[in-house]
Motif scaffolding. Structure first.
Motif, mmCIF file in Angstrom:
data_model
loop_
_atom_site.group_PDB
_atom_site.id
_atom_site.type_symbol
_atom_site.label_atom_id
_atom_site.label_comp_id
_atom_site.label_asym_id
_atom_site.label_seq_id
_atom_site.Cartn_x
_atom_site.Cartn_y
_atom_site.Cartn_z
ATOM 1 N N THR A 58 0.873 -1.077 0.007
ATOM 2 C CA THR A 58 -0.119 -0.109 -0.066
ATOM 3 C C THR A 58 0.792 1.391 0.117
ATOM 4 O OG1 THR A 58 -1.797 -0.999 1.226
ATOM 5 C CG2 THR A 58 -1.991 1.129 1.367
ATOM 6 N N LEU A 59 0.603 2.095 -0.898
ATOM 7 C CA LEU A 59 1.285 3.450 -0.991
ATOM 8 C C LEU A 59 0.255 4.506 -0.420
ATOM 9 C CD1 LEU A 59 3.810 4.624 -1.627
ATOM 10 C CD2 LEU A 59 2.847 4.810 -3.894
ATOM 11 N N ARG A 60 0.524 5.016 0.643
ATOM 12 C CA ARG A 60 -0.442 6.313 1.041
ATOM 13 C C ARG A 60 -0.138 7.593 0.529
ATOM 14 N NH1 ARG A 60 -3.336 3.305 4.133
ATOM 15 N NH2 ARG A 60 -2.576 1.591 5.197
ATOM 16 N N ILE A 61 -1.032 8.348 0.241
ATOM 17 C CA ILE A 61 -0.973 9.509 -0.438
ATOM 18 C C ILE A 61 -1.866 10.621 0.466
ATOM 19 C CG2 ILE A 61 -1.229 10.960 -2.336
ATOM 20 C CD1 ILE A 61 0.152 8.287 -2.697
ATOM 21 N N GLN A 62 -1.138 12.038 0.876
ATOM 22 C CA GLN A 62 -1.876 12.889 1.665
ATOM 23 C C GLN A 62 -1.335 14.252 0.929
ATOM 24 O OE1 GLN A 62 -0.176 14.354 5.437
ATOM 25 N NE2 GLN A 62 -2.315 13.616 6.338
#
Length: 142
Positions: free
Chosen positions: A133-137
């Motif tokens: 999982t690659l999280r983006i904010q």
């Protein structure tokens, strides 16, 4: 102030794999129409990381070769003597010492400020893996 968070699911197929996620990140950025702020890309893994570099196929092959040679997999690492999840992945953790779990890119005047030759990569060091999982904010002003 605008705040948006999402995740990109990934599947990796090689022991060391470099995946260009630039278009995914740009799509998310454009959908949110932020004018000024920043976007952070974060890998919540201890054997997979995020990097900004040039996207050129032979360079990517060089990167994989370099990483493979930097910390060879088959050494007598103490971590591999009693692996927690059955994976002999001490080399992956050691390579991670030289990498970033996240990258933050500024946003100005509605533009993601990546350099001309810069791309965003998810770097797998302990593949193949079914679920990453690659999280983006994104935080900023619209």
């Amino acid at each position: 102030m605008f705040l948006f968070c999402t995740a990109i699911p990934l599947h990796t197929t090689a022991p060391i794999e470099i995946i260009d996620v630039t278009m995914h990140i740009k799509d998310i950025f454009h959908q949110n129409r932020v004018q000024n702020g920043q976007i952070t890309i974060y890998s919540a893994h201890s054997t997979a990381f995020v990097a900004i570099n040039e996207c050129e196929s032979m360079l990517q092959q060089d990167m994989v070769t370099f990483l493979t040679q930097l910390v060879p997999q088959h050494q007598d690492f103490k971590h591999n003597r009693q692996p927690i999840d059955g994976r002999l992945n001490a080399h992956s953790h050691l390579l991670g010492l030289f990498m970033n779990a996240s990258e933050t890119i500024p946003i100005a005047d509605g533009e993601l400020l990546l350099g001309r030759w810069q791309s965003i990569f998810f770097i797998e060091l302990d593949g193949p893996r079914e679920e990453r999982t690659l999280r983006i904010q994104i935080i900023g002003e619209r």
